[in-house]
Design a protein around this motif. Sequence first.
Motif, PDB file in Angstrom:
ATOM      1  N   LEU A  63       1.054  -0.632  -0.032  1.00 48.01           N
ATOM      2  CA  LEU A  63      -0.399  -0.248   0.296  1.00 48.01           C
ATOM      3  C   LEU A  63       0.828   1.666  -0.267  1.00 48.01           C
ATOM      4  N   VAL A  64       2.064   1.120   1.175  1.00 51.58           N
ATOM      5  CA  VAL A  64       2.962   2.801   1.046  1.00 51.58           C
ATOM      6  C   VAL A  64       3.623   2.444  -1.257  1.00 51.58           C
ATOM      7  N   LEU A  65       3.627   1.454  -1.445  1.00 48.05           N
ATOM      8  CA  LEU A  65       4.563   1.571  -2.680  1.00 48.05           C
ATOM      9  C   LEU A  65       2.867   2.091  -3.509  1.00 48.05           C
ATOM     10  N   ASP A  66       1.578   1.324  -3.355  1.00 46.18           N
ATOM     11  CA  ASP A  66       1.057   2.264  -4.839  1.00 46.18           C
ATOM     12  C   ASP A  66       0.492   3.743  -4.342  1.00 46.18           C
ATOM     13  N   HIS A  67       0.682   4.095  -2.533  1.00 48.52           N
ATOM     14  CA  HIS A  67       0.579   5.855  -3.130  1.00 48.52           C
ATOM     15  C   HIS A  67       1.884   6.688  -3.388  1.00 48.52           C
ATOM     16  N   VAL A  68       2.673   6.688  -2.994  1.00 44.51           N
ATOM     17  CA  VAL A  68       4.211   6.623  -3.321  1.00 44.51           C
ATOM     18  C   VAL A  68       3.488   6.263  -5.739  1.00 44.51           C
ATOM     19  N   GLU A  69       3.284   5.463  -5.925  1.00 45.42           N
ATOM     20  CA  GLU A  69       3.264   5.310  -7.046  1.00 45.42           C
ATOM     21  C   GLU A  69       1.760   6.576  -7.727  1.00 45.42           C
ATOM     22  N   ALA A  70       1.319   7.081  -6.883  1.00 46.29           N
ATOM     23  CA  ALA A  70      -0.159   7.319  -7.233  1.00 46.29           C
ATOM     24  C   ALA A  70       0.154   8.692  -7.119  1.00 46.29           C
ATOM     25  N   ILE A  71       1.500   8.968  -6.323  1.00 41.14           N
ATOM     26  CA  ILE A  71       1.836  11.037  -5.975  1.00 41.14           C
ATOM     27  C   ILE A  71       2.249  10.959  -6.824  1.00 41.14           C
ATOM     28  N   LEU A  72       3.311  10.339  -7.695  1.00 37.52           N
ATOM     29  CA  LEU A  72       4.259  10.560  -8.811  1.00 37.52           C
ATOM     30  C   LEU A  72       3.788   9.877 -10.348  1.00 37.52           C
ATOM     31  N   SER A  73       2.864   9.650 -10.794  1.00 33.05           N
ATOM     32  CA  SER A  73       1.606   9.724 -12.017  1.00 33.05           C
ATOM     33  C   SER A  73       1.123  11.196 -12.123  1.00 33.05           C
ATOM     34  N   GLU A  74       1.089  11.804 -10.775  1.00 34.49           N
ATOM     35  CA  GLU A  74       0.693  13.619 -10.838  1.00 34.49           C
ATOM     36  C   GLU A  74       0.760  14.010 -11.821  1.00 34.49           C
ATOM     37  N   VAL A  75       2.111  13.672 -12.384  1.00 32.97           N
ATOM     38  CA  VAL A  75       3.284  14.343 -12.404  1.00 32.97           C
ATOM     39  C   VAL A  75       3.556  13.147 -13.294  1.00 32.97           C
ATOM     40  N   GLY A  76       3.129  12.285 -14.216  1.00 31.64           N
ATOM     41  CA  GLY A  76       3.458  11.918 -15.247  1.00 31.64           C
ATOM     42  C   GLY A  76       4.790  10.813 -14.516  1.00 31.64           C
ATOM     43  N   LEU A  77       4.806  10.781 -13.964  1.00 29.02           N
ATOM     44  CA  LEU A  77       6.054  10.229 -13.724  1.00 29.02           C
ATOM     45  C   LEU A  77       5.721   8.728 -13.009  1.00 29.02           C
ATOM     46  N   ASP A  78       6.756   7.745 -12.898  1.00 24.72           N
ATOM     47  CA  ASP A  78       6.157   6.180 -11.694  1.00 24.72           C
ATOM     48  C   ASP A  78       7.103   5.971 -10.943  1.00 24.72           C
ATOM     49  N   LEU A  79       6.954   4.626 -10.207  1.00 18.06           N
ATOM     50  CA  LEU A  79       8.521   3.632  -9.905  1.00 18.06           C
ATOM     51  C   LEU A  79       9.101   3.912 -10.265  1.00 18.06           C
ATOM     52  N   SER A  80       9.848   3.970 -11.923  1.00 21.85           N
ATOM     53  CA  SER A  80      10.895   3.554 -12.110  1.00 21.85           C
ATOM     54  C   SER A  80      11.769   4.995 -12.200  1.00 21.85           C
ATOM     55  N   ASP A  81      11.214   5.820 -12.022  1.00 19.87           N
ATOM     56  CA  ASP A  81      11.688   7.298 -11.940  1.00 19.87           C
ATOM     57  C   ASP A  81      12.396   7.473 -10.963  1.00 19.87           C
ATOM     58  N   VAL A  82      11.941   7.118  -9.687  1.00 17.58           N
ATOM     59  CA  VAL A  82      12.712   6.973  -8.244  1.00 17.58           C
ATOM     60  C   VAL A  82      14.090   7.089  -7.988  1.00 17.58           C
ATOM     61  N   ALA A  83      14.849   7.860  -7.633  1.00 17.79           N
ATOM     62  CA  ALA A  83      16.325   8.526  -7.247  1.00 17.79           C
ATOM     63  C   ALA A  83      16.593   7.698  -6.658  1.00 17.79           C
ATOM     64  N   LYS A  84      15.873   8.179  -5.459  1.00 18.11           N
ATOM     65  CA  LYS A  84      16.420   7.509  -3.568  1.00 18.11           C
ATOM     66  C   LYS A  84      15.079   7.231  -2.786  1.00 18.11           C
ATOM     67  N   THR A  85      15.304   6.377  -2.142  1.00 24.02           N
ATOM     68  CA  THR A  85      13.944   6.321  -1.434  1.00 24.02           C
ATOM     69  C   THR A  85      15.082   6.184   0.619  1.00 24.02           C
ATOM     70  N   THR A  86      13.426   6.870   0.960  1.00 17.55           N
ATOM     71  CA  THR A  86      14.171   6.208   2.669  1.00 17.55           C
ATOM     72  C   THR A  86      13.013   5.328   2.942  1.00 17.55           C
ATOM     73  N   VAL A  87      13.199   4.153   3.646  1.00 17.63           N
ATOM     74  CA  VAL A  87      12.380   3.059   4.452  1.00 17.63           C
ATOM     75  C   VAL A  87      12.535   3.265   6.144  1.00 17.63           C
ATOM     76  N   TYR A  88      11.517   3.454   6.532  1.00  9.98           N
ATOM     77  CA  TYR A  88      11.472   3.844   8.123  1.00  9.98           C
ATOM     78  C   TYR A  88       9.942   1.473   8.186  1.00  9.98           C
ATOM     79  N   LEU A  89      11.069   1.283   8.767  1.00  9.62           N
ATOM     80  CA  LEU A  89      10.690  -0.100   9.463  1.00  9.62           C
ATOM     81  C   LEU A  89      10.538   0.264  11.738  1.00  9.62           C
ATOM     82  N   ALA A  90       9.388  -0.374  11.599  1.00  9.11           N
ATOM     83  CA  ALA A  90       9.459  -0.687  12.953  1.00  9.11           C
ATOM     84  C   ALA A  90       9.608  -1.980  13.478  1.00  9.11           C
TER      85      ALA A  90
END
Length: 124
Positions: free
Chosen positions: A52-79
């Motif tokens: 679901l987190v990845l779905d949200h990131v992808e949806a936000i990127l799609s608003e500007v014509g991008l997708d997950l393949s355009d991601v250059a950096k992520t920060t992941v927080y794990l409990a």
Amino acid sequence: MKYSVNAKSCPDALGAASKGTTAGRLVFVSAQLPVDENGALVAGGICEQAALVLDHVEAILSEVGLDLSDVAKTTVYLADLNDLEAFDDVYGGRIELPRPARTVVGDRDLPLGALVQMDAVACR
């Protein structure tokens, strides 16, 4: 020029933040939580939350014509850092080569009791 990015399919950001912003060629996605359209934590474990987190990131990127393949950096927080392997199974299935740079941080106090939270920087 800087402006906010707003994906209607994603829940609002917590606090005084936007879902994302742009600055030149860069798109910054605020840390996304595994919450549904009502702001409730999704049922399930780390795999369901990661998806679901990845779905949200992808949806936000799609608003500007991008997708997950355009991601250059992520920060992941794990409990729980013991969830990294399971998280990677989901992440690796969605993030194509060449994969972005990534930082993984252990944080037992994620909002709403989430197991994962992730932000991203993409480039146009």
